[in-house]
Scaffold this active site. Structure first.
Site, short mmCIF file in Angstrom:
data_model
loop_
_atom_site.label_atom_id
_atom_site.label_comp_id
_atom_site.label_asym_id
_atom_site.label_seq_id
_atom_site.Cartn_x
_atom_site.Cartn_y
_atom_site.Cartn_z
N LYS A 1 0.86 -1.20 0.00
CA LYS A 1 0.00 0.00 0.00
C LYS A 1 0.89 1.24 0.00
CE LYS A 1 -2.83 2.68 3.25
NZ LYS A 1 -3.39 2.72 4.62
N ASP B 1 -2.42 10.58 3.62
CA ASP B 1 -3.80 10.16 3.87
C ASP B 1 -4.48 11.17 4.79
OD1 ASP B 1 -6.17 8.82 4.12
OD2 ASP B 1 -5.42 7.35 5.55
N LYS C 1 -9.70 13.00 8.72
CA LYS C 1 -9.09 12.65 10.00
C LYS C 1 -9.02 13.88 10.90
CE LYS C 1 -5.87 9.14 8.17
NZ LYS C 1 -6.25 8.00 9.02
N ASP D 1 1.91 6.65 5.48
CA ASP D 1 0.88 5.69 5.08
C ASP D 1 1.24 4.94 3.80
OD1 ASP D 1 -1.44 4.49 5.94
OD2 ASP D 1 -2.74 5.76 4.73
N ASP E 1 -11.80 6.90 4.69
CA ASP E 1 -10.53 6.73 5.40
C ASP E 1 -10.12 5.25 5.48
OD1 ASP E 1 -8.25 7.57 6.72
OD2 ASP E 1 -9.19 7.53 8.70
N GLU F 1 -9.22 3.49 3.01
CA GLU F 1 -8.84 3.53 1.59
C GLU F 1 -7.76 2.53 1.21
OE1 GLU F 1 -5.34 4.98 3.21
OE2 GLU F 1 -7.39 5.42 3.82
N ARG G 1 -7.32 -0.58 1.82
CA ARG G 1 -7.83 -1.88 1.36
C ARG G 1 -8.38 -1.79 -0.07
NH1 ARG G 1 -11.72 -1.99 6.43
NH2 ARG G 1 -9.87 -0.86 7.14
#
Length: 490
Positions: A255, A260, A267, A278, A337, A339, A341
């Site tokens: 990933k 993010d 967030k 991230d 959030d 995201e 996956r």
């Protein structure tokens, strides 16, 4: 990029100690109360017995194995300090590396002379030293800290240098990962990240960059949805190392969310600056591929990373949107959030469709829930295959990288059911790391051995660790390199 300190290996020179002006690091046995080795005896003589007095003191007895004590400006030596490191000649790998890290933490401008004598795992000591000497200073306007040179005096320098060579490649991969994870997002854009990976073609990797038009043609609607609100174009970078025979490759998938914000499901501001990390999963995959190329690994491995930025914008996807994955399954976006996956779903499917891998491991800073469960000591491990999972956990133990397997099951999977699509991307806080793993499993074919590694708690730390300063750790590079070495190179 930041490179590990070069370390030279040479035979012990008993006349070199008195004139050396940097740091002297002497490796001494845990039960040593009187200087035994030729180096120790020479230092004891030069210091008029000061070393023996220290070794016989309570202070030395209280030092744990792998740790050290400094004797500053010892009389009779030109050195700025005599660092006495506690490690037996037959110390295990973990202790040898910890001892090296104790030295690496203190390496400064004048350099260090390490007196390791006949230590059997001197190469591991050198790896620990190299890993802990890392520092990230790319964006400081002050002059960079000068470190080194480092010289290790050992009984058989040629043998130690030979053993240390592949370890140096591992350290280079760890440093590459740390640099990527430590970079701010205005520097490490998706374009910049892809360019750094493309540059590794010089090492013999085959690198291919799939742009947004390519991803649209492939039907990667889940991945593309994440980056719709960003000015940075989404990409997938494919790195191939073909060092084996004609067998199917092993796949690593990462990933790579370069920043993010959470998207429309924004967030909280506090701590959002840490979301530069991230892309940690993609960073680890990149570091492993660099290591394999540097040490000319006799294995076929493909590394794939999905690079996106999750930003709020007029074009950003919304909670309630439905996207279609490359597999063909539809996904209701409950929380923008969640995201990572979505990115992994498409890249996992693409990896299997194109490469038919013999096994696959994905890495992601996926859930805060894994930190609640395991803290910062262990990565969460989820798998559909006991054999691959056990082999990976064994590699983690060998390399001293913490990992713990968590359960999966139908009851968790059922929570993903959506009213309007084939599944939801998020289904509540309880069991959050497990339901995220269940989501990913839907994009793994039954015949593909697979592990999912949630590195949210281990990729970056607020405090220093044994082998790294505050910040990026490079967790996973050593364990995955060990897995590939043991499983495919025999």
């Amino acid at each position: 990029m930041t490179h590990p300190l070069p370390i030279q290996f040479q035979e012990t020179d008993l006349d070199a100690f008195a004139q050396f002006t940097g740091r002297l690091a002497l490796v001494a046995a845990a039960d040593e109360v009187e200087a035994r080795s030729p180096s120790a005896r020479r230092i004891n003589k030069l210091t008029k017995g000061a070393l023996n007095r220290f070794l016989a003191s309570d202070a030395w007895e209280k030092v744990k194995e792998g740790e050290s004590v400094d004797l500053s400006w010892p009389a009779g030596l030109a050195a700025e300090a005599l660092q006495v490191v506690k490690a037996d000649r037959r110390a295990d790998v973990a202790t040898a590396r910890k001892a090296g890290a104790a030295i690496g933490k203190s390496v400064g401008k004048p350099g260090v002379l390490v007196l390791a004598g006949s230590m059997q795992r001197a190469a591991d000591l050198s790896l620990g030293l190299a890993l802990r000497a890392y520092d990230f200073e790319a964006h400081k306007t002050t002059a960079p800290t000068l470190r080194g040179p480092v010289t290790m005096m050992v009984k058989d320098p040629e043998a130690v240098a030979l053993a240390a060579k592949p370890m140096a490649a591992v350290a280079e991969g760890v440093f590459f990962t740390r640099d990527l994870v430590n970079e701010p997002a205005n520097v490490l854009t998706t374009d910049d990240f892809a360019a750094r990976l493309a540059a590794m073609q010089e090492l013999g990797l085959e690198v291919e960059i799939l742009e947004e038009a390519d991803l649209e043609a492939l039907g990667m609607g889940a991945l593309l949805g994440v980056g719709m609100g960003s000015e940075s174009p989404s990409k997938v970078v494919v790195m191939q190392w073909n060092g084996g025979g004609g067998e199917a490759p092993f796949a690593l998938v990462g990933k790579g969310v370069v920043f993010d914000t959470g998207g429309i499901s924004l967030k909280p501001a506090g701590g959002m600056e840490d979301m530069t990390m991230d892309m940690g999963g993609a960073g680890v995959v990149s570091g492993v591929m660099r290591t394999l190329a540097l040490r000319r690994a006799k294995a076929n491995v493909v590394g794939l990373v999905g690079l996106v930025e999750n930003m709020p914008d007029g074009r950003a996807q919304r909670p309630g949107d439905v996207v279609k994955s490359m597999k063909g399954d539809t996904i209701e976006v409950i929380n923008t959030d969640a995201e990572g996956r979505l990115v992994l779903a498409d890249v996992l499917w693409y990896a299997q469709e194109r490469f038919k891998p013999c096994g696959m491991i994905n890495l992601a800073t996926l859930t805060g829930a894994i930190i609640v469960a395991l803290g910062h000591e262990n990565t969460g491990v989820f798998s559909n295959d006991d054999g691959l999972c056990d082999a990976f956990l064994k590699a983690c133990k060998s390399e001293g990288e913490g990992a713990w397997r968590l359960p999966m099951g139908d009851a968790y999977d059922a929570k993903l059911k959506s009213r309007v699509a084939d599944m939801m991307n998020s289904c509540g806080r309880d069991g959050g790391s497990i339901t995220a793993a269940q989501f990913l499993k839907r994009f793994v074919k039954d015949e593909t051995p697979w592990c999912h590694l949630d590195i949210a708690g281990t990729a970056l730390l607020k405090t220093e660790s044994t082998f790294a300063p505050k910040g990026a750790t490079g967790w996973g590079v050593m364990a995955l390199d060990r897995l590939i070495r043991d499983k495919f190179e025999g």
